[in-house]
Design a protein around this motif. Structure first.
Motif, PDB file in Angstrom:
ATOM      1  N   MET A  26       0.747  -1.192  -0.020  1.00 43.01           N
ATOM      2  CA  MET A  26      -0.002   0.062  -0.078  1.00 43.01           C
ATOM      3  C   MET A  26       0.802   1.252   0.225  1.00 43.01           C
ATOM      4  O   MET A  26       1.728   1.318   0.705  1.00 43.01           O
ATOM      5  N   ARG A  27       0.810   2.104  -0.919  1.00 39.55           N
ATOM      6  CA  ARG A  27       1.434   3.405  -0.883  1.00 39.55           C
ATOM      7  C   ARG A  27       0.530   4.532  -1.359  1.00 39.55           C
ATOM      8  O   ARG A  27      -0.515   4.609  -2.193  1.00 39.55           O
ATOM      9  N   CYS A  28       0.529   5.452  -0.206  1.00 37.86           N
ATOM     10  CA  CYS A  28      -0.334   6.742  -0.357  1.00 37.86           C
ATOM     11  C   CYS A  28       0.802   7.921  -0.377  1.00 37.86           C
ATOM     12  O   CYS A  28       1.685   8.024   0.493  1.00 37.86           O
ATOM     13  N   ARG A  29       0.324   8.840  -1.291  1.00 38.93           N
ATOM     14  CA  ARG A  29       1.127   9.848  -1.305  1.00 38.93           C
ATOM     15  C   ARG A  29       0.156  11.305  -1.276  1.00 38.93           C
ATOM     16  O   ARG A  29      -0.753  11.341  -2.300  1.00 38.93           O
ATOM     17  N   GLY A  30       0.363  12.221  -0.676  1.00 38.49           N
ATOM     18  CA  GLY A  30      -0.313  13.449  -0.780  1.00 38.49           C
ATOM     19  C   GLY A  30      -1.768  13.453  -0.580  1.00 38.49           C
ATOM     20  O   GLY A  30      -2.526  14.229  -0.975  1.00 38.49           O
ATOM     21  N   LEU A  31      -2.208  12.265   0.296  1.00 40.53           N
ATOM     22  CA  LEU A  31      -3.638  12.166   0.488  1.00 40.53           C
ATOM     23  C   LEU A  31      -4.402  13.174   1.257  1.00 40.53           C
ATOM     24  O   LEU A  31      -4.084  13.486   2.364  1.00 40.53           O
ATOM     25  N   LYS A  32      -5.404  13.773   0.518  1.00 43.06           N
ATOM     26  CA  LYS A  32      -6.175  14.543   1.218  1.00 43.06           C
ATOM     27  C   LYS A  32      -7.632  14.350   1.390  1.00 43.06           C
ATOM     28  O   LYS A  32      -8.264  13.763   0.050  1.00 43.06           O
ATOM     29  N   LYS A  33      -8.423  14.684   2.306  1.00 36.78           N
ATOM     30  CA  LYS A  33      -9.905  14.405   2.069  1.00 36.78           C
ATOM     31  C   LYS A  33     -10.380  15.671   3.175  1.00 36.78           C
ATOM     32  O   LYS A  33      -9.957  15.753   4.190  1.00 36.78           O
ATOM     33  N   ALA A  34     -11.727  16.278   2.553  1.00 34.60           N
ATOM     34  CA  ALA A  34     -12.323  17.114   3.386  1.00 34.60           C
ATOM     35  C   ALA A  34     -13.678  16.621   3.445  1.00 34.60           C
ATOM     36  O   ALA A  34     -14.350  16.094   2.676  1.00 34.60           O
ATOM     37  N   PHE A  35     -14.429  16.888   4.529  1.00 35.76           N
ATOM     38  CA  PHE A  35     -15.940  16.871   4.669  1.00 35.76           C
ATOM     39  C   PHE A  35     -16.649  18.201   4.657  1.00 35.76           C
ATOM     40  O   PHE A  35     -16.026  19.077   5.159  1.00 35.76           O
ATOM     41  N   GLY A  36     -17.763  18.149   4.381  1.00 38.99           N
ATOM     42  CA  GLY A  36     -18.597  19.268   4.140  1.00 38.99           C
ATOM     43  C   GLY A  36     -18.206  20.125   2.938  1.00 38.99           C
ATOM     44  O   GLY A  36     -17.709  19.869   1.961  1.00 38.99           O
ATOM     45  N   SER A  37     -18.854  21.368   2.873  1.00 40.97           N
ATOM     46  CA  SER A  37     -18.539  22.271   1.596  1.00 40.97           C
ATOM     47  C   SER A  37     -18.557  23.804   2.162  1.00 40.97           C
ATOM     48  O   SER A  37     -19.234  23.810   3.244  1.00 40.97           O
ATOM     49  N   GLY A  38     -18.104  24.564   1.214  1.00 43.27           N
ATOM     50  CA  GLY A  38     -18.036  25.862   1.674  1.00 43.27           C
ATOM     51  C   GLY A  38     -17.628  26.274   3.057  1.00 43.27           C
ATOM     52  O   GLY A  38     -16.416  26.114   3.269  1.00 43.27           O
ATOM     53  N   ASP A  39     -18.134  27.021   3.759  1.00 37.62           N
ATOM     54  CA  ASP A  39     -17.787  27.604   5.026  1.00 37.62           C
ATOM     55  C   ASP A  39     -17.584  26.524   6.102  1.00 37.62           C
ATOM     56  O   ASP A  39     -16.753  26.599   6.907  1.00 37.62           O
ATOM     57  N   ALA A  40     -18.371  25.432   5.618  1.00 36.09           N
ATOM     58  CA  ALA A  40     -18.538  24.260   6.696  1.00 36.09           C
ATOM     59  C   ALA A  40     -17.286  23.418   6.067  1.00 36.09           C
ATOM     60  O   ALA A  40     -17.183  22.069   6.826  1.00 36.09           O
ATOM     61  N   LEU A  41     -16.391  23.668   5.208  1.00 36.05           N
ATOM     62  CA  LEU A  41     -15.675  22.504   4.525  1.00 36.05           C
ATOM     63  C   LEU A  41     -14.425  22.382   5.752  1.00 36.05           C
ATOM     64  O   LEU A  41     -13.899  23.230   6.261  1.00 36.05           O
ATOM     65  N   ALA A  42     -14.396  20.882   6.215  1.00 33.88           N
ATOM     66  CA  ALA A  42     -13.370  20.356   7.457  1.00 33.88           C
ATOM     67  C   ALA A  42     -12.648  19.306   6.817  1.00 33.88           C
ATOM     68  O   ALA A  42     -12.894  18.437   6.705  1.00 33.88           O
ATOM     69  N   PRO A  43     -11.242  19.822   6.603  1.00 35.30           N
ATOM     70  CA  PRO A  43     -10.091  18.861   6.150  1.00 35.30           C
ATOM     71  C   PRO A  43     -10.103  17.875   7.485  1.00 35.30           C
ATOM     72  O   PRO A  43     -10.015  18.072   8.649  1.00 35.30           O
ATOM     73  N   ALA A  44      -9.985  16.335   7.011  1.00 39.84           N
ATOM     74  CA  ALA A  44      -9.873  15.381   7.781  1.00 39.84           C
ATOM     75  C   ALA A  44      -8.618  14.713   7.579  1.00 39.84           C
ATOM     76  O   ALA A  44      -8.120  14.314   8.270  1.00 39.84           O
ATOM     77  N   LEU A  45      -8.000  14.698   6.341  1.00 39.01           N
ATOM     78  CA  LEU A  45      -6.657  14.373   5.758  1.00 39.01           C
ATOM     79  C   LEU A  45      -6.250  15.474   5.269  1.00 39.01           C
ATOM     80  O   LEU A  45      -6.589  16.002   4.248  1.00 39.01           O
TER      81      LEU A  45
END
Ligand SMILES: Nc1ncnc2c1ncn2[C@@H]1O[C@H](COP(=O)(O)OP(=O)(O)OP(=O)(O)O)[C@@H](O)[C@H]1O
Length: 231
Positions: free
Chosen positions: A1-20
């Motif tokens: 398994m190899r991950c690079r620069g993995l990003k994930k956010a939940f929500g949108s607009g003002d409520a956008l919350a980065p989780a990764l």
């Protein structure tokens, strides 16, 4: 398994919350890797992306030489069913099936004959110390016993990658150690890898490496370095 620069956010607009917020991580074959960190640090989100249950927003993630996000729904389901074993905090046992039938489900789905599948399930139940409960219904078992049924079910089809979210959360110390020894044994088999999300510092000793997450980032990795890995 190899991950690079993995990003994930939940929500949108003002409520956008980065989780990764940019995860670099490798897992080699034969390794048991633990993901550790405070509540909300992104452990389950990372595990879900690795297991192909959640799409990333950015970055790369190759699992068993596949990028889940490039696969169609059928291929995804097939790869997950054949190659990944899941142990979740909620055991997701089927209430109307016996314990042995629950454990046999991954084999039955793949077309194994019922008699053979149940015999294998009984052997797997013996490995987790539950052979005497094979004919019980899940509701007749304690939380810790149900946890062990879920672990037996995750292992029965010999998946190459096993992902576990808090596998010892319902287990006493001795049973937790027994289950982790079993999982560690599985991780040591050729071509296997195991990822465990946990808060339980009593089981850290079973890890080959421990990746610490905080606020969506890996802040440190304990254990032997991987050749070519970003640590
Ligand atoms: N489906 C979702 N919708 C919105 N926000 C989410 C969702 N899943 C996770 N989050 C948020 O993403 C962040 C990371 O959550 P995640 O569940 O991955 O953390 P965790 O480290 O596994 O936490 P815990 O140890 O409590 O299980 C948290 O802020 C969480 O509230």
């Amino acid at each position: 398994m190899r991950c690079r620069g993995l990003k994930k956010a939940f929500g949108s607009g003002d409520a956008l919350a980065p989780a990764l917020r940019g995860i670099d991580l490798d897992i080699r074959y034969g390794e048991l890797l633990m993901l550790v960190g405070p509540s909300g640090s992104g452990k389950t989100t990372l595990l879900s992306i690795i297991a192909g249950m959640l799409d990333r927003d950015a970055g790369q993630c190759l699992v068993l030489d596949h990028d889940f996000q490039q696969l169609g729904p059928d291929e995804r389901a097939r790869l997950r069913g054949e190659s990944i074993g899941f142990v979740f905090q909620a055991f997701n046992l089927l209430r109307t099936l016996t314990v042995a039938e629950n454990v046999a489900v991954p084999l039955l789905i793949r077309g194994t004959l019922r008699k053979e599948a149940v015999a294998k399930a009984e052997a797997m139940l013996a490995a987790v110390g539950l052979d005497e409960r094979a004919n019980a219904l899940p509701a007749q078992l304690s939380g810790g016993q149900q946890q062990r049924v879920a672990i037996a079910r995750a292992l029965i089809h010999e998946p190459r990658l096993i992902v576990c979210d808090e596998p010892t959360s319902n287990l006493d110390h001795a049973t937790g150690h027994h289950v982790m020894a079993l999982l560690q044994h599985e991780a040591r088999r050729p071509g296997r890898s195991l990822i465990v999300v946990t808060h339980d510092n009593r089981i850290f000793e079973f890890a080959d490496r421990i990746a610490y997450l905080d606020d969506g980032m890996i802040v440190s990795v304990d254990g032997p370095a991987l050749p070519g890995a970003l640590q």
